[in-house]
Scaffold this motif. Structure first.
Motif, mmCIF file in Angstrom:
data_model
loop_
_atom_site.group_PDB
_atom_site.id
_atom_site.type_symbol
_atom_site.label_atom_id
_atom_site.label_comp_id
_atom_site.label_asym_id
_atom_site.label_seq_id
_atom_site.Cartn_x
_atom_site.Cartn_y
_atom_site.Cartn_z
ATOM 1 N N GLN A 1 0.841 -1.189 0.000
ATOM 2 C CA GLN A 1 0.000 0.000 0.000
ATOM 3 C C GLN A 1 0.875 1.237 0.000
ATOM 4 O OE1 GLN A 1 -2.757 0.148 3.246
ATOM 5 N NE2 GLN A 1 -3.638 2.089 2.625
ATOM 6 N N VAL A 2 0.558 2.182 -0.846
ATOM 7 C CA VAL A 2 1.344 3.400 -0.950
ATOM 8 C C VAL A 2 0.695 4.492 -0.116
ATOM 9 C CG1 VAL A 2 2.151 5.213 -2.493
ATOM 10 C CG2 VAL A 2 2.201 2.822 -3.241
ATOM 11 N N GLN A 3 1.489 5.141 0.697
ATOM 12 C CA GLN A 3 1.026 6.278 1.485
ATOM 13 C C GLN A 3 1.954 7.458 1.261
ATOM 14 O OE1 GLN A 3 0.872 4.651 5.509
ATOM 15 N NE2 GLN A 3 -1.358 4.505 5.361
ATOM 16 N N LEU A 4 1.374 8.641 1.346
ATOM 17 C CA LEU A 4 2.153 9.869 1.243
ATOM 18 C C LEU A 4 2.255 10.470 2.634
ATOM 19 C CD1 LEU A 4 0.655 11.459 -1.992
ATOM 20 C CD2 LEU A 4 2.633 9.958 -1.758
ATOM 21 N N VAL A 5 3.484 10.645 3.105
ATOM 22 C CA VAL A 5 3.730 11.165 4.448
ATOM 23 C C VAL A 5 4.310 12.566 4.329
ATOM 24 C CG1 VAL A 5 4.919 10.804 6.624
ATOM 25 C CG2 VAL A 5 4.128 8.830 5.299
ATOM 26 N N GLU A 6 3.557 13.538 4.806
ATOM 27 C CA GLU A 6 3.949 14.945 4.695
ATOM 28 C C GLU A 6 4.613 15.411 5.985
ATOM 29 O OE1 GLU A 6 -0.051 15.916 2.077
ATOM 30 O OE2 GLU A 6 -0.009 15.767 4.252
ATOM 31 N N SER A 7 5.507 16.383 5.853
ATOM 32 C CA SER A 7 6.121 17.016 7.010
ATOM 33 C C SER A 7 6.390 18.471 6.683
ATOM 34 C CB SER A 7 7.414 16.299 7.413
ATOM 35 O OG SER A 7 8.344 16.325 6.350
ATOM 36 N N GLY A 8 6.578 19.253 7.721
ATOM 37 C CA GLY A 8 6.767 20.684 7.548
ATOM 38 C C GLY A 8 5.497 21.421 7.873
ATOM 39 N N GLY A 9 5.477 22.677 7.565
ATOM 40 C CA GLY A 9 4.311 23.496 7.864
ATOM 41 C C GLY A 9 4.385 24.096 9.253
ATOM 42 N N GLY A 10 3.277 24.587 9.719
ATOM 43 C CA GLY A 10 3.231 25.243 11.017
ATOM 44 C C GLY A 10 3.010 26.731 10.872
ATOM 45 N N LEU A 11 3.378 27.463 11.916
ATOM 46 C CA LEU A 11 3.167 28.913 11.936
ATOM 47 C C LEU A 11 4.402 29.627 11.396
ATOM 48 C CD1 LEU A 11 1.462 31.355 12.806
ATOM 49 C CD2 LEU A 11 2.548 31.159 15.066
ATOM 50 N N VAL A 12 4.170 30.520 10.450
ATOM 51 C CA VAL A 12 5.249 31.283 9.829
ATOM 52 C C VAL A 12 4.838 32.749 9.792
ATOM 53 C CG1 VAL A 12 6.757 31.515 7.827
ATOM 54 C CG2 VAL A 12 5.755 29.293 8.371
ATOM 55 N N GLN A 13 5.783 33.637 10.009
ATOM 56 C CA GLN A 13 5.488 35.067 9.929
ATOM 57 C C GLN A 13 5.423 35.522 8.477
ATOM 58 O OE1 GLN A 13 8.319 37.239 12.310
ATOM 59 N NE2 GLN A 13 7.102 36.928 14.161
ATOM 60 N N PRO A 14 4.630 36.528 8.199
ATOM 61 C CA PRO A 14 4.602 37.078 6.835
ATOM 62 C C PRO A 14 6.004 37.464 6.380
ATOM 63 C CG PRO A 14 2.804 37.971 8.114
ATOM 64 C CD PRO A 14 3.659 37.183 9.080
ATOM 65 N N GLY A 15 6.311 37.105 5.134
ATOM 66 C CA GLY A 15 7.640 37.338 4.601
ATOM 67 C C GLY A 15 8.622 36.230 4.889
ATOM 68 N N GLY A 16 8.224 35.291 5.711
ATOM 69 C CA GLY A 16 9.103 34.189 6.077
ATOM 70 C C GLY A 16 9.084 33.055 5.072
ATOM 71 N N SER A 17 9.801 32.003 5.427
ATOM 72 C CA SER A 17 9.935 30.834 4.553
ATOM 73 C C SER A 17 9.574 29.566 5.305
ATOM 74 C CB SER A 17 11.369 30.725 4.026
ATOM 75 O OG SER A 17 11.717 31.848 3.246
ATOM 76 N N SER A 18 9.211 28.570 4.533
ATOM 77 C CA SER A 18 8.928 27.258 5.098
ATOM 78 C C SER A 18 9.116 26.223 4.007
ATOM 79 C CB SER A 18 7.493 27.206 5.637
ATOM 80 O OG SER A 18 7.234 25.977 6.281
ATOM 81 N N ARG A 19 9.407 25.018 4.424
ATOM 82 C CA ARG A 19 9.634 23.943 3.459
ATOM 83 C C ARG A 19 8.772 22.744 3.823
ATOM 84 N NH1 ARG A 19 14.641 19.871 2.556
ATOM 85 N NH2 ARG A 19 14.728 19.832 0.269
ATOM 86 N N LEU A 20 8.032 22.265 2.837
ATOM 87 C CA LEU A 20 7.227 21.064 3.006
ATOM 88 C C LEU A 20 7.901 19.898 2.302
ATOM 89 C CD1 LEU A 20 3.652 22.494 2.257
ATOM 90 C CD2 LEU A 20 4.868 22.404 4.431
ATOM 91 N N SER A 21 7.756 18.725 2.908
ATOM 92 C CA SER A 21 8.270 17.503 2.301
ATOM 93 C C SER A 21 7.160 16.470 2.249
ATOM 94 C CB SER A 21 9.437 16.939 3.117
ATOM 95 O OG SER A 21 10.503 17.850 3.180
#
Length: 121
Positions: A1-21
């Motif tokens: 069975q194939v599953q997609l496992v996400e990570s990253g996200g959360g609270l970020v300030q405007p103008g900031g950066s974040s990375r999702l995997s």
């Protein structure tokens, strides 16, 4: 069975950066395309970006120049680098994989469970 496992996200300030995997688990021969969609409160789910196994990319106009999608085919993992984040980027981000070939079956499409990105000061 194939599953997609996400990570990253959360609270970020405007103008900031974040990375999702997003990593696809299981024994996989190939995945034609992987991507990210998002759904803000009260709105429909929309495409953010997607990338093919060959590296072709497509972005929503609202994120062009700010977001970058990339993919590691050997790891069946897709990334979304988000820069210059705006409050309107606040949404649940969903990983998507299409045309998945495994040893036992072909899967037209699989979705991740979603990860919340909140852009706020």
């Amino acid at each position: 069975q194939v599953q997609l496992v996400e990570s990253g996200g959360g609270l970020v300030q405007p103008g900031g950066s974040s990375r999702l995997s997003c990593a696809a688990s299981g024994t996989i021969f190939s995945i034609t395309a992987m991507g990210w969609y998002r759904q803000a409160p009260g709105k429909q789910r929309e495409l953010v970006a997607h990338i093919t196994s060959g590296g072709s990319t497509d972005y929503a106009d609202s994120v062009k120049g700010r977001f970058t999608i990339s993919r590691d085919n050997a790891k069946n993992t897709v990334y979304l680098q988000m820069n210059s984040l705006k409050p309107e980027d606040t949404a649940v981000y969903y990983c998507n994989a299409r045309e998945i070939n495994t040893p036992t079956r072909f899967l037209p499409e699989v979705w991740g469970q979603g990860t919340l990105v909140t852009v706020s000061s």
